[in-house]
Write an enzyme that holds these catalytic residues in place. Structure first.
Site, short mmCIF file in Angstrom:
data_model
loop_
_atom_site.label_atom_id
_atom_site.label_comp_id
_atom_site.label_asym_id
_atom_site.label_seq_id
_atom_site.Cartn_x
_atom_site.Cartn_y
_atom_site.Cartn_z
CG HIS A 2 -0.94 10.65 -24.61
ND1 HIS A 2 -1.47 11.10 -23.42
CD2 HIS A 2 0.40 10.62 -24.42
CE1 HIS A 2 -0.48 11.32 -22.55
NE2 HIS A 2 0.65 11.05 -23.14
CD GLU A 10 7.55 15.59 -22.67
OE1 GLU A 10 6.93 16.65 -22.47
OE2 GLU A 10 6.98 14.47 -22.77
CG HIS A 23 6.14 10.16 -24.49
ND1 HIS A 23 4.77 10.20 -24.59
CD2 HIS A 23 6.49 11.22 -23.71
CE1 HIS A 23 4.30 11.22 -23.89
NE2 HIS A 23 5.33 11.86 -23.35
CG HIS A 73 1.62 15.36 -23.75
ND1 HIS A 73 2.43 16.47 -23.99
CD2 HIS A 73 2.41 14.47 -23.09
CE1 HIS A 73 3.63 16.25 -23.49
NE2 HIS A 73 3.65 15.05 -22.94
NE ARG A 89 1.32 17.10 -12.96
CZ ARG A 89 1.97 16.30 -12.15
NH1 ARG A 89 1.73 16.35 -10.86
NH2 ARG A 89 2.88 15.45 -12.60
CE LYS A 110 6.27 17.38 -14.13
NZ LYS A 110 6.16 16.20 -14.91
CG ASN A 163 -1.16 16.86 -20.10
OD1 ASN A 163 -0.15 16.21 -19.84
ND2 ASN A 163 -2.23 16.86 -19.32
CD GLU A 218 -3.22 16.87 -15.56
OE1 GLU A 218 -2.11 16.36 -15.34
OE2 GLU A 218 -3.88 16.61 -16.57
CE LYS A 229 -0.06 14.13 -14.49
NZ LYS A 229 -0.36 14.70 -15.83
NE ARG A 272 -4.21 -1.76 1.80
CZ ARG A 272 -4.32 -2.72 2.71
NH1 ARG A 272 -3.54 -2.72 3.77
NH2 ARG A 272 -5.22 -3.66 2.57
P1 NAD Z 1 12.72 5.05 -21.88
O1 NAD Z 1 12.56 5.02 -20.43
O2 NAD Z 1 12.17 3.94 -22.69
O3 NAD Z 1 14.28 5.19 -22.21
C1 NAD Z 1 14.69 5.19 -23.55
C2 NAD Z 1 15.81 4.18 -23.82
O4 NAD Z 1 17.04 4.74 -23.38
C3 NAD Z 1 15.67 2.85 -23.11
O5 NAD Z 1 16.07 1.84 -23.98
C4 NAD Z 1 16.65 2.96 -21.96
O6 NAD Z 1 17.17 1.71 -21.57
C5 NAD Z 1 17.73 3.80 -22.57
N1 NAD Z 1 18.51 4.59 -21.65
C6 NAD Z 1 18.07 5.24 -20.55
N2 NAD Z 1 19.06 5.99 -20.04
C7 NAD Z 1 20.15 5.79 -20.79
C8 NAD Z 1 21.47 6.29 -20.78
N3 NAD Z 1 21.86 7.20 -19.89
N4 NAD Z 1 22.35 5.84 -21.71
C9 NAD Z 1 21.95 4.96 -22.66
N5 NAD Z 1 20.70 4.47 -22.74
C10 NAD Z 1 19.81 4.89 -21.82
O7 NAD Z 1 12.11 6.40 -22.51
P2 NAD Z 1 11.96 7.88 -21.98
O8 NAD Z 1 11.86 8.72 -23.18
O9 NAD Z 1 12.95 8.20 -20.94
O10 NAD Z 1 10.54 7.85 -21.23
C11 NAD Z 1 9.35 7.70 -21.95
C12 NAD Z 1 8.23 7.37 -21.00
O11 NAD Z 1 8.07 8.43 -20.06
C13 NAD Z 1 6.90 7.19 -21.68
O12 NAD Z 1 6.32 6.01 -21.24
C14 NAD Z 1 6.08 8.38 -21.20
O13 NAD Z 1 4.72 8.10 -21.12
C15 NAD Z 1 6.67 8.62 -19.86
N6 NAD Z 1 6.47 9.99 -19.35
C16 NAD Z 1 5.98 10.11 -18.09
C17 NAD Z 1 5.79 11.36 -17.55
C18 NAD Z 1 5.33 11.50 -16.12
O14 NAD Z 1 5.02 12.62 -15.70
N7 NAD Z 1 5.29 10.44 -15.36
C19 NAD Z 1 6.10 12.51 -18.29
C20 NAD Z 1 6.60 12.35 -19.58
C21 NAD Z 1 6.78 11.07 -20.10
N1 GLY Z 2 4.18 15.24 -17.83
C1 GLY Z 2 2.95 15.85 -17.46
C2 GLY Z 2 2.80 16.02 -15.99
O1 GLY Z 2 3.67 15.68 -15.23
O2 GLY Z 2 1.77 16.48 -15.57
#
Ligand code: NAD
Ligand code: GLY
Length: 387
Positions: A270, A202, A284, A266, A259, A244, A263, A254, A160, A138
């Site tokens: 999405h 971003e 993404h 987005h 907040r 941020k 997006n 949000e 998030k 939990r």
């Molecule tokens: P990812 O986490 O898939 O990383 C991209 C690739 O880079 C992976 O293969 C990873 O292994 C590799 N990698 C990571 N760090 C590395 C490094 N330093 N050197 C070499 N390789 C490395 O992709 P991302 O773009 O980081 O994240 C995308 C995700 O984030 C999506 O699912 C998206 O929905 C999410 N997201 C979430 C929020 C939130 O607020 N929670 C905001 C924006 C995006």
């Molecule tokens: N990436 C959008 C948020 O954190 O709200």
């Protein structure tokens, strides 16, 4: 291609990291930004842990970079016991299957409530491990150590967490704030150029929504950031995080619409990701890059903003080799009716109305739930052309 490897910063001489705070009352937390922080993670995180025992979640690709070992050495030297849990790299890991397996593996280790989950990786690892931490027993503490540009400027901050569902992106999740975020800029040296570009979408988003002067600086500063210039990296990451942190502090869950500005682009992004499936062909950040241009064009088409601002954003992204048209994301483009259908399943739908973040010009974003469907459809049809 990853940029040339550089010597790691010397932990003894590396300068003090920058600190940005996310002000959320009792749940406030620090973000530290600096080169070489991974090697000093143990001393920095140790005092925050309720128990010197952590579950380190990372992915297969990161192991090959050496960053996992650097972190583990530092934690061990600080007397922190760790269990390494590895999941496959990429968007596919934000799934029920991988989440279920991860939770079972954590439980099999005999976890306790006072243990902390550490997410070392990109947004996928942060979202997945953060959600696991939110539901394990939990809710246990977690720390974000983001290693992609995207995760450093966006996903690691704000709480998030979640995974994807067949019906759409990030539809299963929870708000669960980290206890701290540790950003080592030197890990970006191993990040492939394509991933850096995806993260940049971003970064530029923050200029688009709230800060014209940041956008203007990026028009010259982005090249240095993407080439690995440390000063440009720290400046871009810190300004993004200041924006941020301020937005999250004002509207954590949000609910007021503030907040939701994060997006920008987005609703389009999405939908593209949903149509492409979450198989890893579409990043993404790349979808966001196209989505921001589409949001700017929609703003102009509806008379909210000058056409010239949309063109300025497109030209800037283009100059960096970023995708700006749906067909740049996949050869066959995206059919307008499929995009509309995917948008209708987005979690930003409220009372059956699609939610868009539009702008009145660069740096002046607002939320709009009154976008006429015919204007949207016309834009989608115009840009689903191939060629
Ligand atoms: P990812 O986490 O898939 O990383 C991209 C690739 O880079 C992976 O293969 C990873 O292994 C590799 N990698 C990571 N760090 C590395 C490094 N330093 N050197 C070499 N390789 C490395 O992709 P991302 O773009 O980081 O994240 C995308 C995700 O984030 C999506 O699912 C998206 O929905 C999410 N997201 C979430 C929020 C939130 O607020 N929670 C905001 C924006 C995006
Ligand atoms: N990436 C959008 C948020 O954190 O709200």
């Amino acid at each position: 291609m990853p940029s040339e490897p550089r010597p790691l910063p010397d932990p003894d001489t590396a300068c003090e990291p920058r600190r940005i705070d996310v002000a959320l009352g009792k749940r406030s937390y620090p973000i530290w930004v600096g080169a070489g922080l991974l090697d000093r993670a143990g001393e920095r995180l140790g005092p925050l842990l309720a128990l010197p025992r952590v579950l380190l979640v990372t992915d297969e690709t990161l192991i090959a970079t050496g960053h996992v070992e650097r972190l583990e050495r530092s934690l061990t030297a600080a007397g922190i016991a760790l269990h390494r849990l590895v999941v496959p790299a990429g968007e596919r890991s934000k799934s029920m299957t991988v989440l279920g397996d991860l939770l079972e593996r954590m439980l099999a280790l005999g976890v306790e409530r006072k243990m902390t989950v550490i997410a070392l990786g990109g947004g996928v690892i942060g979202d997945l491990a953060g959600f696991a931490a939110a539901v394990l027993l939990r809710g246990v503490d977690f720390v974000q150590i983001p290693t992609t540009l995207l995760a450093q400027v966006d996903s690691a901050v704000g709480g998030k967490t979640g995974i994807n569902a067949r019906a759409g992106k990030n539809l299963i999740g929870a708000f669960h704030q980290p206890r701290a975020v540790l950003i080592d800029t030197s890990v970006l040296d191993t990040l492939p150029r394509r991933e850096l570009g995806a993260g940049y979408a971003e970064v530029v988003k923050y200029g688009c929504i709230l800060d014209l002067s940041f956008f203007e600086w990026l028009q010259t500063g982005a090249a240095g950031l993407l080439a690995g210039d440390e000063e440009a990296r720290v400046r871009a990451i810190c300004r993004s995080l200041e924006i941020k942190a301020e937005v999250v502090a004002q509207d954590e869950h949000e609910t007021t619409g503030h907040r939701a500005l994060l997006n920008f682009g987005h609703t389009f992004a999405h939908a593209y990701e949903n149509i492409a499936g979450y198989g890893g062909t579409l990043l993404h950040g790349e979808a966001v890059s196209v989505g921001t241009v589409q949001a700017a064009r929609l703003s102009a088409a509806l008379g909210h903003a000058p056409e010239g601002d949309a063109e300025r954003l497109r030209a800037h992204l283009d100059s960096l080799g970023m995708p700006t048209e749906p067909r740049h994301l996949r050869e066959e483009g995206f059919k307008a009716d499929a995009v509309l259908e995917a948008m209708s399943r987005d979690k930003k739908v409220e009372g059956g109305r699609l939610t868009f973040v539009l702008w009145r010009g660069i740096g002046r974003a607002f939320v709009d739930r009154t976008v006429p469907i015919d204007a949207l459809e016309a834009l989608l049809i115009e840009h689903d052309r191939v060629g």
